[in-house]
Design a protein around this motif. Structure first.
Motif, PDB file in Angstrom:
ATOM      1  N   GLY A 125      -0.871   6.649 -13.147  1.00  0.00           N
ATOM      2  CA  GLY A 125       0.486   6.662 -13.093  1.00  0.00           C
ATOM      3  C   GLY A 125       0.830   7.406 -11.535  1.00  0.00           C
ATOM      4  O   GLY A 125       0.312   8.427 -11.236  1.00  0.00           O
ATOM      5  N   ARG A 128       3.562   8.853  -8.929  1.00  0.00           N
ATOM      6  CA  ARG A 128       4.821   9.541  -8.699  1.00  0.00           C
ATOM      7  C   ARG A 128       4.856  10.090  -6.955  1.00  0.00           C
ATOM      8  O   ARG A 128       3.877  10.720  -6.542  1.00  0.00           O
ATOM      9  N   PRO A 148       4.356   6.951 -19.032  1.00  0.00           N
ATOM     10  CA  PRO A 148       5.263   6.980 -17.828  1.00  0.00           C
ATOM     11  C   PRO A 148       6.310   7.892 -17.849  1.00  0.00           C
ATOM     12  O   PRO A 148       6.613   8.651 -16.727  1.00  0.00           O
ATOM     13  N   ARG A 149       7.018   7.922 -18.827  1.00  0.00           N
ATOM     14  CA  ARG A 149       8.163   8.823 -19.142  1.00  0.00           C
ATOM     15  C   ARG A 149       7.932  10.273 -19.138  1.00  0.00           C
ATOM     16  O   ARG A 149       8.469  11.124 -18.273  1.00  0.00           O
ATOM     17  N   SER A 177       7.052  11.223 -15.138  1.00  0.00           N
ATOM     18  CA  SER A 177       7.813  10.349 -14.569  1.00  0.00           C
ATOM     19  C   SER A 177       7.087   9.575 -13.508  1.00  0.00           C
ATOM     20  O   SER A 177       7.384   9.948 -12.350  1.00  0.00           O
ATOM     21  N   GLU A 185       4.962   5.716 -12.360  1.00  0.00           N
ATOM     22  CA  GLU A 185       4.998   4.177 -12.763  1.00  0.00           C
ATOM     23  C   GLU A 185       3.626   3.933 -12.616  1.00  0.00           C
ATOM     24  O   GLU A 185       2.506   4.132 -11.942  1.00  0.00           O
ATOM     25  N   GLN A 230       0.134   1.790 -12.723  1.00  0.00           N
ATOM     26  CA  GLN A 230      -0.212   0.828 -11.986  1.00  0.00           C
ATOM     27  C   GLN A 230      -1.809   0.490 -12.041  1.00  0.00           C
ATOM     28  O   GLN A 230      -2.679   1.436 -12.372  1.00  0.00           O
ATOM     29  N   ARG A 274       1.553  -3.067 -10.578  1.00  0.00           N
ATOM     30  CA  ARG A 274       2.412  -2.394 -11.727  1.00  0.00           C
ATOM     31  C   ARG A 274       1.980  -3.150 -13.135  1.00  0.00           C
ATOM     32  O   ARG A 274       1.730  -4.133 -12.950  1.00  0.00           O
ATOM     33  N   HIS A 295       4.067  -2.734 -15.617  1.00  0.00           N
ATOM     34  CA  HIS A 295       4.868  -3.478 -16.597  1.00  0.00           C
ATOM     35  C   HIS A 295       6.130  -3.965 -15.499  1.00  0.00           C
ATOM     36  O   HIS A 295       5.917  -3.684 -14.689  1.00  0.00           O
TER      37      HIS A 295
END
Length: 94
Positions: free
Chosen positions: A46, A48, A77-78, A81, A83, A85, A92, A94
């Protein structure tokens, strides 16, 4: 600090901090087991702000689709915070 997240196997849903200092997390965890047993493999990270916030390691017997599904259910991801990969393709998820 990068957070390592484990999906499947004996340490399912475990977490630990990796001290990678801006480098890519190791492709396997543990990195050098020497025991001849299959190790967890790095599935995706992920990102950031261009840095790796978390690294998802999947058990060797798990299919990629299951690792993605479980990661989505856990909403990494949430939570971070970041993305997601793919490590292999650098794209990515999604």
């Amino acid at each position: 600090m990068t957070r390592a997240l484990f999906v499947g196997g004996t340490v399912d849903n475990a977490e630990l901090d990796l001290d990678v200092h801006g480098r890519q997390p190791p492709m396997h965890y543990p990195e050098n087991s020497g025991g001849g047993r299959p190790r967890y493999r790095l599935h995706h990270v992920g990102l950031r702000d261009g840095e790796v916030a978390y690294a998802v390691y999947g058990a060797p017997e798990m299919a990629d689709a299951d690792i993605v599904r479980i990661s989505d259910e856990r909403d990494y991801p949430r939570r971070f915070s970041a993305e997601p990969q793919s490590v292999e393709l650098g794209t990515r998820l999604h």
